[in-house]
Design an enzyme around this catalytic site. Structure first.
Site, short mmCIF file in Angstrom:
data_model
loop_
_atom_site.label_atom_id
_atom_site.label_comp_id
_atom_site.label_asym_id
_atom_site.label_seq_id
_atom_site.Cartn_x
_atom_site.Cartn_y
_atom_site.Cartn_z
N ASP A 86 0.83 -1.20 0.00
CA ASP A 86 0.00 0.00 0.00
C ASP A 86 0.87 1.26 0.00
O ASP A 86 1.84 1.35 0.77
CB ASP A 86 -0.88 -0.03 1.26
CG ASP A 86 -1.96 1.03 1.27
OD1 ASP A 86 -2.83 0.97 0.40
OD2 ASP A 86 -1.93 1.91 2.15
N GLU A 102 1.75 -0.59 -4.96
CA GLU A 102 0.78 0.43 -5.33
C GLU A 102 1.56 1.75 -5.33
O GLU A 102 1.88 2.28 -4.27
CB GLU A 102 -0.38 0.52 -4.32
CG GLU A 102 -1.43 1.50 -4.78
CD GLU A 102 -2.13 2.26 -3.67
OE1 GLU A 102 -3.24 2.75 -3.90
OE2 GLU A 102 -1.58 2.40 -2.56
C1 GLC Z 1 -4.23 3.05 -0.66
C2 GLC Z 1 -5.46 2.19 -0.51
C3 GLC Z 1 -6.59 3.05 -0.09
C4 GLC Z 1 -6.25 3.71 1.23
C5 GLC Z 1 -4.92 4.46 1.14
C6 GLC Z 1 -4.39 4.80 2.50
O1 GLC Z 1 -4.35 3.96 -1.69
O2 GLC Z 1 -5.70 1.49 -1.69
O3 GLC Z 1 -7.79 2.33 0.04
O4 GLC Z 1 -7.25 4.61 1.59
O5 GLC Z 1 -3.93 3.67 0.54
O6 GLC Z 1 -3.96 3.62 3.16
#
Ligand code: GLC
Length: 563
Positions: free
Chosen positions: A213, A277
């Protein structure tokens, strides 16, 4: 028993992920075993046979850790446990065992940028004095102004408002997301060591990989004095500096952290896999995907690209070039738990921007009126394109059912912090997180024996898995058949573009894989000539030798010609 006909991949196959289909489970909305209205781990286990039958290779679970749900579980209280509402570690082990029996891999979501404010370390930090070791695990600073009454910098939270919250002794702590999500200080070796332990904890339990994440946020320029962002405050991946000099995002130093993770991953057989991500410039994505780093990085350009042949051609071609440069494979994503479901996005005018889609949500999905049949048609065509591309496809739960966004949730039902923190300017992500329909009727449409934590629409049953199974024209059967064929058709990672630029301009996207498997998409409003070949699968009915508007077909053919 394995769930497919092709040879069983070796459990030691280090490359299993390269062309895997990974199914994203948002646990609280997937399947509820005990009737409390919240999906849980035994619920996931009970539906693993469905996922094996669908034909995916791996299941990625969004966070299931203990959490106060300030951000749907991305606010983690304890990285090495299961939220009691979702089950126990024994339930988790049983799920992994069942997945193994079915030939499925399990991946978990790791949230390293921030913990929750209930994490034991953050509670210790609050109880400790400014300057203490406990505070050094997070980012605490004195404020500006005469009495320190102003935040230390102008840094904004991604959910709206400032990224700093003041504590009773006057200091401020950093949170790039909600105030309940304090950012870790990754310059602190204790934080690094602790995450290595967490990665080992889940790897030892049989987890095959991790989705990381906010992978581009961990490393920050925390040297005194902290720098204001000024005109860099509004976050646009494409506007981030090319040289990694932004104080907060995509800094070069972040890769040193992942080199450490890679050592942890490589101590396992097969090595553990990870996908980042990382909302960064396309040209800087490769570093996250390198073999000494996480191994793969999400490519969200595909998700954001309008469904047009020329744009898709450019997006796919550059993603494949990136992948070749790093030795990784690309990823393809149409939907996830953070975006409006693509059936609904494609039902809006083709030139809708992210901003237009947010504005549409605020009208509860009424203005403009979505053309849902068009959205369905386009989503089916996009799915067959995605599932034919070299690399990994990430399928978000319910996408295989063709679920639309639930755009008309009542304001009082909204749980996404974006809604409140934006002062009602952004409706948020709840509409793609509504619990799945498994049965045509009955309590929560088979989601569980009780209700559902977000209300399901009255007509949700028509999308139910049970209703679609066996109906050849359904979304579910399109995905099942595509995944079944993909297992035999995918043998290498090559793609060859076919057809002239003129054809692309007309709306035709045409490529071949392994020479004889041809994939043609008509992303225009007019029928186009269908290339010759045996039709293996098509996203909609074909008429004679024409490829109707908004249709993708898979063909087997002997002819191959270069672009
Ligand atoms: C990422 C997740 C999202 C979350 C953010 C903070 O983007 O996919 O759902 O709100 O991180 O953790």
């Amino acid at each position: 028993m394995p769930h497919h006909d092709s040879p069983v991949p070796s459990p030691h196959d280090a490359d299993w992920w390269r062309q895997a289909v990974v199914y994203q489970v948002y646990p609280r909305s997937f399947a509820d075993s005990d009737g409390d209205g919240i999906g849980d781990i035994p619920g996931v286990t009970s539906r693993l046979p469905y996922l094996a039958d669908l034909g995916v290779d791996a299941v990625w679970l969004s966070p299931f850790y203990p959490s106060q749900l300030a951000d749907g579980g991305y606010d983690v209280d304890d990285y090495r446990d299961v939220d009691p509402r979702l089950g126990t570690l024994d339930d988790f082990d049983a799920m992994v065992a069942e997945a193994e029996r079915l030939g499925l891999k399990i991946m978990v979501d790791i949230v390293p940028n921030h913990s929750s404010d209930q994490h034991v370390w953050f509670r210790e930090a609050l109880a400790a004095a400014p300057g203490s070791a406990a505070r050094e695990r997070y980012v605490f600073r004195d404020g500006r102004g005469e009495d320190g009454e102003l935040p230390p910098t102008d840094w904004p939270s991604s959910f709206g408002g400032p990224a700093w919250t003041r504590v009773p002794d006057g200091q401020w702590y950093l949170h790039l997301y909600a105030p309940e999500q304090p950012d870790f200080n990754w310059d602190n070796p204790e934080v690094r060591e602790d995450f290595h332990d967490t990665l080992r904890f889940w790897s030892d339990r049989g987890v095959a990989g991790f989705r990381v994440d906010v992978a581009h946020g961990l490393s920050k320029d925390l040297r005194a004095p902290l720098r204001d962002l000024g005109d860099q405050r509004s976050y646009q991946p494409a506007a981030l500096p090319v040289d990694g000099s932004h104080p907060l995002w995509d800094r070069d130093a972040v890769h040193e952290i992942y080199r450490g993770w890679r050592q942890v991953f490589d101590a396992y057989d097969p090595p553990r896999f990870a996908v980042a991500e990382a909302w960064v410039r396309a040209s800087r994505r490769a570093a996250y995907a390198s073999a000494t780093g996480l191994g793969q990085a999400f490519n969200f350009d595909f998700l954001g690209a309008p469904l047009a042949a020329a744009g898709m051609y450019a997006t796919i071609d550059s993603a494949l070039a990136d992948a070749r440069r790093t030795g990784a494979t690309s990823t393809w994503v149409l939907s996830n738990h953070d975006v409006v479901r693509h059936v609904s996005r494609y039902a809006l005018p083709g030139d809708s921007t992210k901003h237009d889609i947010e504005a549409w949500l605020l009208t509860d999905g009424r203005d403009p009126v979505p053309d849902l049949p068009a959205g369905v048609r386009r989503a089916r065509a996009a799915a067959l394109l995605m599932l034919a591309l070299p690399g990994s496809a990430y399928v978000y739960q319910g996408e295989e059912l063709g679920l639309p966004e639930v755009a008309d949730l009542d304001r009082e039902d909204l749980r996404d912090p974006m809604w409140v923190r934006s002062g009602g300017r952004v409706k948020g992500r709840d509409g793609c997180r509504v619990p799945l329909p498994w049965a045509g009727e009955g309590t929560s449409f088979g989601f569980g024996p009780g209700g559902s934590w977000l209300p399901q629409p009255a007509d949700w049953g028509r999308y139910a898995a049970e209703v679609q199974r066996g109906d050849e024209e359904s979304f579910l059967e399109l995905y099942r058949e595509a995944l079944r064929l993909r297992r035999t058709l995918v043998t290498d990672e090559e793609l060859e573009w076919i057809g002239s630029r003129e054809q692309t301009r007309q709306g035709l996207l045409h490529f071949s894989r392994t020479g004889c498997w041809h994939v043609v998409s008509n992303f225009s409003g007019e029928a186009l000539p269908l290339p010759q070949g045996e039709v293996l699968l098509s996203s909609g009915p074909l008429t004679g030798d024409e490829l109707p508007p908004w249709t993708t077909a898979w063909l087997r053919t002997g002819t191959v010609s270069g672009r």
